[in-house]
Scaffold this active site. Structure first.
Site, PDB file in Angstrom:
ATOM      1  N   CYS A 138       3.095  -1.409  47.856  1.00 43.61           N
ATOM      2  CA  CYS A 138       2.928   0.103  47.206  1.00 43.61           C
ATOM      3  C   CYS A 138       4.205   0.054  46.542  1.00 43.61           C
ATOM      4  O   CYS A 138       5.328  -0.690  46.753  1.00 43.61           O
ATOM      5  CB  CYS A 138       2.937   1.063  48.401  1.00 43.61           C
TER       6      CYS A 138
ATOM      7  N   TRP B  44      -1.083   0.774  47.388  1.00 39.16           N
ATOM      8  CA  TRP B  44      -2.060  -0.375  47.540  1.00 39.16           C
ATOM      9  C   TRP B  44      -2.245  -0.303  49.128  1.00 39.16           C
ATOM     10  O   TRP B  44      -1.571  -0.641  49.702  1.00 39.16           O
ATOM     11  CB  TRP B  44      -1.215  -1.659  47.033  1.00 39.16           C
TER      12      TRP B  44
ATOM     13  N   ASN C 246       5.998   1.657  52.502  1.00 39.93           N
ATOM     14  CA  ASN C 246       5.412   0.217  51.861  1.00 39.93           C
ATOM     15  C   ASN C 246       5.419  -0.506  53.084  1.00 39.93           C
ATOM     16  O   ASN C 246       6.619  -0.722  53.730  1.00 39.93           O
ATOM     17  CB  ASN C 246       6.144  -0.143  50.950  1.00 39.93           C
ATOM     18  N   GLY C 247       4.258  -1.048  53.664  1.00 38.35           N
ATOM     19  CA  GLY C 247       4.526  -2.146  54.586  1.00 38.35           C
ATOM     20  C   GLY C 247       3.428  -1.839  55.686  1.00 38.35           C
ATOM     21  O   GLY C 247       2.408  -1.045  55.270  1.00 38.35           O
TER      22      GLY C 247
ATOM     23  N   ARG D 151       2.173  -2.767  40.913  1.00 39.08           N
ATOM     24  CA  ARG D 151       2.309  -3.025  42.319  1.00 39.08           C
ATOM     25  C   ARG D 151       1.177  -2.307  43.236  1.00 39.08           C
ATOM     26  O   ARG D 151       0.657  -2.925  44.120  1.00 39.08           O
ATOM     27  CB  ARG D 151       3.414  -2.317  43.019  1.00 39.08           C
TER      28      ARG D 151
ATOM     29  N   LYS E 216      -6.035 -25.345  39.297  1.00 41.81           N
ATOM     30  CA  LYS E 216      -4.565 -24.643  38.853  1.00 41.81           C
ATOM     31  C   LYS E 216      -4.172 -25.271  37.526  1.00 41.81           C
ATOM     32  O   LYS E 216      -4.097 -24.521  36.485  1.00 41.81           O
ATOM     33  CB  LYS E 216      -3.466 -24.821  39.748  1.00 41.81           C
TER      34      LYS E 216
ATOM     35  N   GLU F  31      -7.881 -27.589  44.191  1.00 37.48           N
ATOM     36  CA  GLU F  31      -7.364 -26.347  44.052  1.00 37.48           C
ATOM     37  C   GLU F  31      -6.240 -26.905  43.119  1.00 37.48           C
ATOM     38  O   GLU F  31      -5.965 -26.262  42.081  1.00 37.48           O
ATOM     39  CB  GLU F  31      -6.901 -25.827  45.235  1.00 37.48           C
TER      40      GLU F  31
ATOM     41  N   LYS G 283      -8.925 -11.677  35.397  1.00 36.06           N
ATOM     42  CA  LYS G 283      -8.665 -11.688  36.817  1.00 36.06           C
ATOM     43  C   LYS G 283      -9.786 -11.509  38.027  1.00 36.06           C
ATOM     44  O   LYS G 283     -10.027 -12.126  38.840  1.00 36.06           O
ATOM     45  CB  LYS G 283      -7.696 -10.541  36.944  1.00 36.06           C
TER      46      LYS G 283
ATOM     47  N   HIS H  87     -16.273 -44.937  44.085  1.00 30.90           N
ATOM     48  CA  HIS H  87     -17.480 -44.547  43.665  1.00 30.90           C
ATOM     49  C   HIS H  87     -17.594 -44.084  42.212  1.00 30.90           C
ATOM     50  O   HIS H  87     -18.766 -43.458  41.777  1.00 30.90           O
ATOM     51  CB  HIS H  87     -18.194 -43.821  44.594  1.00 30.90           C
TER      52      HIS H  87
ATOM     53  N   GLU I 108      -6.763 -24.470  34.389  1.00 30.15           N
ATOM     54  CA  GLU I 108      -6.604 -23.148  33.887  1.00 30.15           C
ATOM     55  C   GLU I 108      -5.491 -22.550  33.129  1.00 30.15           C
ATOM     56  O   GLU I 108      -5.495 -21.802  32.214  1.00 30.15           O
ATOM     57  CB  GLU I 108      -7.183 -22.203  35.050  1.00 30.15           C
TER      58      GLU I 108
HETATM   59  C1  F6R Z   1      -8.492 -19.231  39.784  1.00 25.09           C
HETATM   60  C2  F6R Z   1      -9.300 -18.068  40.213  1.00 25.09           C
HETATM   61  C3  F6R Z   1     -10.817 -18.069  40.168  1.00 25.09           C
HETATM   62  C4  F6R Z   1     -11.065 -16.824  41.504  1.00 25.09           C
HETATM   63  C5  F6R Z   1     -12.595 -16.480  41.273  1.00 25.09           C
HETATM   64  C6  F6R Z   1     -13.087 -15.478  42.405  1.00 25.09           C
HETATM   65  O1  F6R Z   1      -7.308 -19.286  40.052  1.00 25.09           O
HETATM   66  O2  F6R Z   1      -8.432 -17.111  40.508  1.00 25.09           O
HETATM   67  O3  F6R Z   1     -11.364 -18.868  40.413  1.00 25.09           O
HETATM   68  O4  F6R Z   1     -10.717 -17.314  42.820  1.00 25.09           O
HETATM   69  O5  F6R Z   1     -12.739 -15.942  40.258  1.00 25.09           O
HETATM   70  O6  F6R Z   1     -12.416 -14.599  42.486  1.00 25.09           O
HETATM   71  P1  F6R Z   1     -12.265 -13.604  44.028  1.00 25.09           P
HETATM   72  O7  F6R Z   1     -11.466 -14.278  45.035  1.00 25.09           O
HETATM   73  O8  F6R Z   1     -11.490 -12.263  43.527  1.00 25.09           O
HETATM   74  O9  F6R Z   1     -13.617 -13.433  44.005  1.00 25.09           O
END
Ligand code: F6R
Length: 611
Positions: free
Chosen positions: A2, A79, A103-104, A27, A488, A484, A606, A507, A491
């Site tokens: 928060c 938040w 906050n916490g 935040r 990373k 993963e 996002k 394979h 992307e």
């Molecule tokens: C990659 C990334 C995406 C999300 C995916 C699911 O860095 O952020 O692959 O993991 O779009 O998103 P959530 O977890 O919000 O359902």
């Protein structure tokens, strides 16, 4: 998580609070509020609280016609952690003469709430924060002044907090206190400030003091006095903060992603907070009780990075609780007419809680009679609302599009779940559970240790950052970490990368390997280590360049790998929490070296709210 801002001085404070909150909106943004000591017609000060659900704009609309007037006040953007986003749960919380923003997470809030209720206290919100207002109000009535009342109240509180408290019974000061959540004090001329983050007050002063753990500050117009929880005075000299306002938002980091990578030790601590007990050798899931004996089938579903967490979750639950787990991509699951029904548990994992495919899969399973639970970060988002149970990760808002702290907190939540199930399935005995929990609690410190390798990883990133393709390899619960690492890199740097189970390399993907192909291998000591070594020999024989994530003390890896990043050792189920960190940093430094838009990579959003 928060955002907090407080002011005492001779200027009208509402515009200062709103401007400060605007700078903190990144935040948290599910509700906002202010409390101002406002003079009535006789000049007597009374606290006026204005708060509401939604973004700061909603609060501004509420304030437009009659903003509180006064020279002492505080504001908050929330938040949610305890209690859904609503007008009643918005801060500040007021009881008697005392108002609090926080906050916490207060760990012993249920016990405190029960004992306050037994003494006749009535609560108007679902938050842990409101109990602080009750405790301080009681203590204030007992005498000694506001700072002393806060100090005595905090002696009863366990957990993480950054709080600011004001009272119309003590209008000459505001009190701030911190334990594990940040607070900064701003020193002005005849006025003083407090905030959760530097950007909130940077427009007014660059002279700042950071409160340390277990410290309380009393702000008056004329000065700031700091003491510890025992009441002992502490001297602190203000520092001049040189950051620009843009740098301040990112706490001095170049990108939100880098800031969030470095927040992971704190974020994982928050995921564990109040949920593990060495004495009870158990993991508590906020009142959720799962009974493995009644569970016919357990299925984990998610998308993207959250799906990688689900893949690790399968290893964790199968290894620790000995319960079979199916994992599916939510986007596939929902279109397959899945076989699920009463007695089955579907666990959805989602940072945003809004991913359309995951939400649809949850609804599909629930519609067929299954019990549906989620691990989510955003409280009261669509997926938790559609589930019977929600376990929140408490990672705080994630701004960088590429998920980092959301991922490791999902892993931590899955370890909690595996311990919870293991204790109830009988597969995890008390002694092993206590040992695992002890090691689990040591993980945040080990995560912080891994961040120390950032300069080395930066050098590696420069050395290999021009490669056209990367291969990532891992085995067991580090196979999803290889996936993963590849995601990373793809992307944020736009370099083609593939993650593979190391044993699968022969394979097919082995055909790609030549002297231009960096192969990142996740090979901590533990189950499968020797097998990965054989896979590395195959890479080396074809002149591939090996970047190894290995365990400190491994004296063999240097003979075969071109680069070695050493991480602290940990029990196998916990290693993914550490092995992923160098991969996040590698992707980050390569992307930074290439100059891509790291926080908002092209074509990505996002939260993916379309199918
Ligand atoms: C990659 C990334 C995406 C999300 C995916 C699911 O860095 O952020 O692959 O993991 O779009 O998103 P959530 O977890 O919000 O359902």
């Amino acid at each position: 998580m928060c955002g907090i801002v407080g002011y005492i001085g001779d200027r009208e404070c509402t515009p200062i609070l709103i401007e400060g909150l605007r700078r903190l909106e990144y935040r948290g943004y599910d509700s906002a509020g202010v409390a101002v000591l406002e003079p009535d017609s006789a000049g007597t000060l009374a606290t006026r609280v204005v708060r509401c659900r939604g973004k700061l704009g909603n609060l501004e609309k509420l304030l437009r016609d009659s903003p509180p007037t006064g020279r002492v006040g505080m504001g908050h953007t929330r938040w949610a952690t305890h209690g859904r986003p609503s007008d009643e749960n918005a801060h500040p919380h007021k009881h008697g003469s005392v108002s609090v923003v926080h906050n916490g997470i207060i760990e012993n809030y249920l016990a405190l709430r029960a004992s306050l209720s037994a003494r006749g206290h009535k609560f108007t919100s679902e938050t842990d924060t409101e109990i602080i207002a009750h405790l301080v109000d009681d203590e204030l009535k007992a005498g000694g002044g506001l700072r002393e009342a806060v100090r005595r109240a905090l002696a009863q509180v366990q957990g993480a907090y950054a709080i600011v408290v004001l009272s119309d019974a003590a209008p000459g000061s505001i009190i701030a206190a911190k334990n594990a959540s940040p607070l900064v004090l701003g020193v002005g001329e005849g006025e003083n400030f407090v905030a959760s983050d530097v950007p909130a007050i940077l427009a007014h002063t660059r002279q700042m003091m950071f409160l340390e753990e277990g410290e309380i500050a009393e702000l008056t117009r004329g000065g700031i006095a700091i003491c510890d929880l025992a009441g002992k005075a502490i001297q602190r000299i203000p520092r001049t903060i040189q950051w620009s306002s843009v740098m301040a938002e990112k706490a001095g980091y170049k990108h939100f992603m880098l800031k969030e990578i470095h927040e992971q030790d704190r974020a994982v601590t928050d995921t564990l907070r109040g949920r593990v007990s060495i004495e009870k050798a158990d993991a508590l899931l906020d009142g959720i009780e799962l009974a493995p004996s009644e569970m016919k089938k357990l299925t984990l579903i998610a998308c993207g990075t959250s799906w990688h967490a689900a893949l690790v979750g399968k290893f964790l639950i199968e290894q620790i609780a000995r319960i079979p787990v199916e994992v599916d991509l939510a986007s596939e699951y929902r279109y397959r007419d899945p076989i699920i029904g009463p007695g089955d548990l579907l666990l959805a994992i989602s940072q945003s809680g809004e991913t359309a495919d995951t939400l649809a899969a949850v609804k599909e399973a629930r519609g067929k009679g299954a019990t549906v639970m989620c691990i989510a970060n955003v409280v009261d988002s669509s997926i938790p609302r559609a589930c019977h149970h929600a376990l929140y990760t408490h990672a705080g808002p994630e701004i960088g599009v590429a998920s980092t702290k959301a991922f490791t907190t999902q892993l931590a939540a899955l370890v909690l779940l595996a311990i919870h199930l293991g204790r109830r399935s009988g597969a995890l005995d008390e002694a092993r559970a206590a040992t695992l929990i002890r090691e689990f609690m040591a993980i945040p410190q080990k995560m912080a240790d891994v961040f120390g390798h950032s300069p080395q990883i930066q050098v590696i990133a420069r050395r290999y950052g021009k490669a056209r393709d990367f291969l990532f390899l891992g085995r067991g619960n580090n196979y999803p970490i290889a996936l993963e690492g590849a995601l990373k890199l793809k992307e944020i740097s736009y370099i083609h990368a593939e993650g593979y189970a190391a044993g699968e390399m022969k394979h097919g993907p082995i055909a790609l390997i030549d002297e231009h192909m960096p192969v990142v291998v996740v090979c901590p000591k533990g189950p499968g280590y020797e097998k990965v070594m054989s896979n590395l020999a195959e890479v080396k024989a074809r002149d591939g360049k090996i970047i190894a994530i290995a365990t400190r003390g491994d004296s063999d890896i240097g003979a075969i790998a071109d680069e070695v990043i050493l991480i602290p050792d940990a029990p196998a189920p916990l290693l993914p929490l550490l092995t992923v960190l160098p991969l996040q940093l590698l992707a980050y430094h390569i992307a930074d070296f290439k100059g891509t838009d790291i926080d908002q990579p092209r074509n990505l959003a996002k939260s993916v709210t379309v199918e």
